[in-house]
Design an enzyme around this catalytic site. Structure first.
Site, PDB file in Angstrom:
ATOM      1  CB  SER A   1      -0.863   0.069   1.067  1.00  0.00           C
ATOM      2  OG  SER A   1      -1.702   1.197   1.269  1.00  0.00           O
TER       3      SER A   1
ATOM      4  CB  THR B   1     -19.595 -12.169 -15.138  1.00  0.00           C
ATOM      5  OG1 THR B   1     -18.305 -12.950 -15.066  1.00  0.00           O
ATOM      6  CG2 THR B   1     -20.877 -13.199 -14.527  1.00  0.00           C
TER       7      THR B   1
ATOM      8  CE  LYS C   1     -11.738  -0.818  -0.754  1.00  0.00           C
ATOM      9  NZ  LYS C   1     -11.645  -0.249  -1.999  1.00  0.00           N
TER      10      LYS C   1
ATOM     11  CB  SER D   1      -2.682   4.364   2.343  1.00  0.00           C
ATOM     12  OG  SER D   1      -3.614   3.902   1.131  1.00  0.00           O
TER      13      SER D   1
ATOM     14  CG  ASP E   1     -12.960   3.508  -3.303  1.00  0.00           C
ATOM     15  OD1 ASP E   1     -11.705   4.223  -2.970  1.00  0.00           O
ATOM     16  OD2 ASP E   1     -13.120   2.286  -3.018  1.00  0.00           O
TER      17      ASP E   1
ATOM     18  N   GLY F   1      -3.937   5.414 -12.766  1.00  0.00           N
ATOM     19  CA  GLY F   1      -4.795   5.021 -11.548  1.00  0.00           C
ATOM     20  C   GLY F   1      -4.487   6.008 -10.567  1.00  0.00           C
TER      21      GLY F   1
END
Length: 283
Positions: A28, A162, A77, A30, A113, A245
């Site tokens: 991460s 899918t 999450k 972060s 997000d 990203g």
């Protein structure tokens, strides 16, 4: 007194503790981003990474230790929601939490997000009257789709291998569904890849055919390892505007920072810290 990311930081009983919980979590960025932000504005905070396999125990630990806030990443999450005292409406509608605020022992779940994705897009393009294709049907797709559909001025199309999952998501969020195979014949302005396709180590994979790309299209990939995925590389070669990203990652973190501290996040410094951590220069 200790040194953190080039800034002297005093850590004592008054220091406010924050962190990210996930499994695995060593990769991460972060901690680099948030510690840079704390240092930049002189906020008495420190941010660490916690490798967690027990979200219930982690929630109890946040309360018991007085940890002020926590980022939540894969795979917790959804699971962590059962152990919080309150879920913000936005997070409840998305069905996942990526941010916990500890309000004097009361744990409140948020999801930043979707807002992060919208802000990353708005840096490069307008959204009003535009048609956006969201690739994927997982938690990230739902968060991004929620942020876009909630604007009310943007047409959102979901596409996924899918198909049933994408159809359900479109119905839940007020978007539309198009099979991936039909994207080549569809008209849209922006393409957002929320799938892990193209992430290290499978860096040669693409979530859509190159034939979908055309000059003038805006293409964002929420993957940031590698920073330029094969999708973004091909999009750049086709004359598209590309968005890596890091933008979404930084903006979702900036919103977390604001929720935790009530202060204006130093977005530019946070972004540079992430790029530096990736050993890359800002383009």
């Amino acid at each position: 007194m200790t040194q953190a990311f080039g800034h002297p930081v005093s850590i004592d009983a008054a220091t406010k503790v924050y962190g990210v919980m996930g499994h695995p979590v060593a990769h991460s960025k972060s901690p680099v981003m948030h510690n840079k932000a704390f240092a930049e504005i002189g906020y008495p905070g420190v941010y660490a990474a916690f490798d967690v396999t027990d979200p219930a125990g982690a929630a109890a630990g946040i309360r018991a230790l007085g940890i002020c806030g926590m980022s939540v990443t894969i795979p917790h999450k959804v699971a962590v929601m059962a152990y919080l005292d309150e879920i913000h409406d936005q997070a409840r509608e998305i069905g996942a939490v990526n941010t916990i605020v500890n309000d004097r022992g009361r744990l409140i779940g948020h999801n930043t997000d979707g807002e992060g994705a919208v802000q990353a897009l708005l840096e490069h393009t307008g959204l009003s009257g535009k048609t956006v294709v969201v690739l994927g049907a997982g938690g990230a797709a739902r968060a991004v789709g929620h942020g876009l559909c909630g604007r009310g001025d943007t047409r959102v199309i979901f596409a996924n291998r899918t198909e049933q999952k994408a159809k359900h998501m479109a119905q839940d969020l007020g978007g539309e569904f198009v099979p991936i195979a039909d994207l080549e014949n569809s008209r849209f302005d922006i393409l957002v890849n929320t799938t892990p396709v193209g992430m290290h180590p499978e860096t040669q994979a693409m979530a859509v055919s190159e034939s979908v790309l055309h000059p003038g299209l805006v293409v964002m990939d929420i993957v940031y390892n590698p920073l330029e995925t094969r999708l973004l590389k091909k999009a750049r070669q086709c004359g598209c505007t590309v968005i890596d990203g890091v933008g979404m990652f930084v903006y979702q973190g900036a919103r977390q920072f604001a929720l935790w501290t009530g202060r204006t996040p130093p977005v530019a410094r946070m972004r540079q810290a992430v790029y530096d951590a990736l050993n890359l220069m800002v383009l």
